[in-house]
Design a protein around this motif. Structure first.
Motif, PDB file in Angstrom:
ATOM      1  N   PRO A  35       0.731  -1.338  -0.034  1.00  0.00           N
ATOM      2  CA  PRO A  35       0.086  -0.052   0.018  1.00  0.00           C
ATOM      3  C   PRO A  35       0.873   1.297   0.077  1.00  0.00           C
ATOM      4  O   PRO A  35       0.265   2.167  -0.181  1.00  0.00           O
ATOM      5  CB  PRO A  35      -0.788  -0.047   1.373  1.00  0.00           C
ATOM      6  N   GLN A  36       2.178   1.135   0.192  1.00  0.00           N
ATOM      7  CA  GLN A  36       3.093   2.391   0.431  1.00  0.00           C
ATOM      8  C   GLN A  36       2.332   3.266   1.239  1.00  0.00           C
ATOM      9  O   GLN A  36       2.064   4.444   0.863  1.00  0.00           O
ATOM     10  CB  GLN A  36       3.027   2.796  -0.969  1.00  0.00           C
ATOM     11  N   THR A  37       2.048   2.956   2.437  1.00  0.00           N
ATOM     12  CA  THR A  37       1.401   3.801   3.333  1.00  0.00           C
ATOM     13  C   THR A  37       2.101   5.188   3.872  1.00  0.00           C
ATOM     14  O   THR A  37       3.249   4.948   4.449  1.00  0.00           O
ATOM     15  CB  THR A  37       1.165   3.001   4.601  1.00  0.00           C
ATOM     16  N   SER A  38       1.601   6.223   3.542  1.00  0.00           N
ATOM     17  CA  SER A  38       2.118   7.434   3.643  1.00  0.00           C
ATOM     18  C   SER A  38       1.379   8.156   4.611  1.00  0.00           C
ATOM     19  O   SER A  38       0.246   8.885   4.085  1.00  0.00           O
ATOM     20  CB  SER A  38       2.501   8.120   2.622  1.00  0.00           C
ATOM     21  N   GLY A  39       1.891   8.471   5.881  1.00  0.00           N
ATOM     22  CA  GLY A  39       1.097   9.307   6.663  1.00  0.00           C
ATOM     23  C   GLY A  39      -0.047   8.431   7.593  1.00  0.00           C
ATOM     24  O   GLY A  39      -0.418   7.457   7.167  1.00  0.00           O
TER      25      GLY A  39
END
Length: 360
Positions: A35-39
């Motif tokens: 998901p490339q979780t950012s934040g």
């Protein structure tokens, strides 16, 4: 580890803190797929995170709602669609394709709404005509950084507002499309803080802007930010970006502290928002769990890459954005390889310690 750090008020460094992560799980029980979780942000229903544009295409332009205790996915919302106002703005092409969303905060004036920020737009068509004229002087990258309003209407996510951000020329931010704003946090007085990975001198920076309820009514002018003038560590070499951020108030009278993840250094920075006290640095040691009897139950990660920070009462919750070129360095046991190949993130939690804050 600090690289030859110097500043007007040198930071104080505390002992390292260990924290053990939980894998973020799909409803199927599998770990979350790239998901490339950012934040990360916390509210009354759980934890919210956003995928950046390098995620698996099944995840992009989605908000993910996670359970605070287990880290499991409760629900997904998205992909997003553009409102008529945004379609008619200068930024419709970029926002309608695959924008690079980084960081998330709750909207200070609307329920069921969030603010996101964009970073890399190098593959987007450049602005032309009046749009190019209006938004040429970004103070940073050729294509402007965008503050984006997202609103949930029933089960749908709407990109309902957008403002281009202008950095002051004297700040010397530099043109680094993939080293831009990675952290957002908002104070009690509705001041928005923006964490920049690096400027022209390779230093992490924090900017700020006062938000008003009508901030997204004007789309044809820049939203101008200013240097927050905080006591940031200054480095003579190396890359020391800050990524996820949130604000913590030790008591009702406090003006608040910015809690920022220094991704490359595996550190938490505790930054006084009044700039009266030195920054406190807490080295972090990240552990992952294995359920394989042939592997260590808890083992130290080579690379965690924290990009989300959220305050939840007296706990600090962190989420990582798997760094694709480094993530497989975490494989110490073959039964864990698939999780890392899936670029599955982990949620970490640690208690907020009163020793992090210098008494005034």
């Amino acid at each position: 580890m600090i690289w030859s750090c110097s500043s007007a008020q040198p930071p104080r460094v505390l002992e390292a803190v260990e924290t053990t992560g939980q894998w973020v799980l799909e409803e199927s029980g599998e770990t979350m797929l790239d998901p490339q979780t950012s934040g990360l942000i916390n509210d009354e229903v759980g934890l919210w995170t956003i995928s950046d544009r390098s995620a698996d295409k099944s995840q992009i332009q989605q908000l993910h709602l996670l359970d605070r205790d287990s880290g499991a996915i409760i629900k997904r919302y998205g992909p997003m669609r553009l409102s008529a106002k945004v379609i008619n703005s200068c930024f419709a092409t970029y926002l309608g394709d695959n924008p690079d969303y980084e960081a998330i905060v709750l909207h200070p004036f609307k329920r069921n709404a969030w603010l996101l920020v964009t970073e890399d737009a190098t593959n987007s068509p450049i602005l032309s005509g009046k749009c190019a004229d209006d938004f040429a002087k970004t103070g940073s990258t050729e294509y402007p950084t965008l503050l984006v309003e997202v609103t949930k209407q029933d089960e749908e996510l709407i990109v309902s507002g957008v403002r281009a951000i202008q950095f002051p020329h004297e700040a010397q931010v530099g043109d680094f499309p993939n080293d831009g704003i990675e952290g957002l946090s908002i104070a009690k007085d509705n001041t928005l803080y923006l964490g920049l990975e690096k400027d022209n001198a390779g230093q992490p920076r924090v900017f700020k802007v006062a938000l008003s309820a009508d901030v997204f009514e004007q789309t044809e002018r820049f939203l101008q930010v200013e240097d927050a003038q905080l006591n940031m560590p200054v480095f003579s070499q190396g890359n020391h970006p800050i990524n996820g951020m949130d604000i913590y108030y030790p008591d009702d009278a406090s003006d608040g502290y910015l809690l920022a993840a220094a991704r490359n250094d595996n550190e938490l920075w505790v930054i006084d928002l009044t700039a009266q006290q030195p920054t406190t640095i807490i080295p972090l040691v990240f552990l992952a769990q294995s359920d394989d009897a042939q592997c260590a139950t808890n083992y130290k990660m080579d690379n965690a890459s924290i990009e989300g920070v959220a305050v939840a009462d007296q706990q600090l919750i962190l989420i990582n954005d798997p760094w694709k070129v480094n993530y497989l360095k975490n494989v110490t046991c073959e039964s864990q390889r698939e999780k890392y190949e899936r670029m599955s993130p982990l949620i970490f939690s640690l208690p907020i310690d009163s020793n992090w804050f210098v008494k005034r």
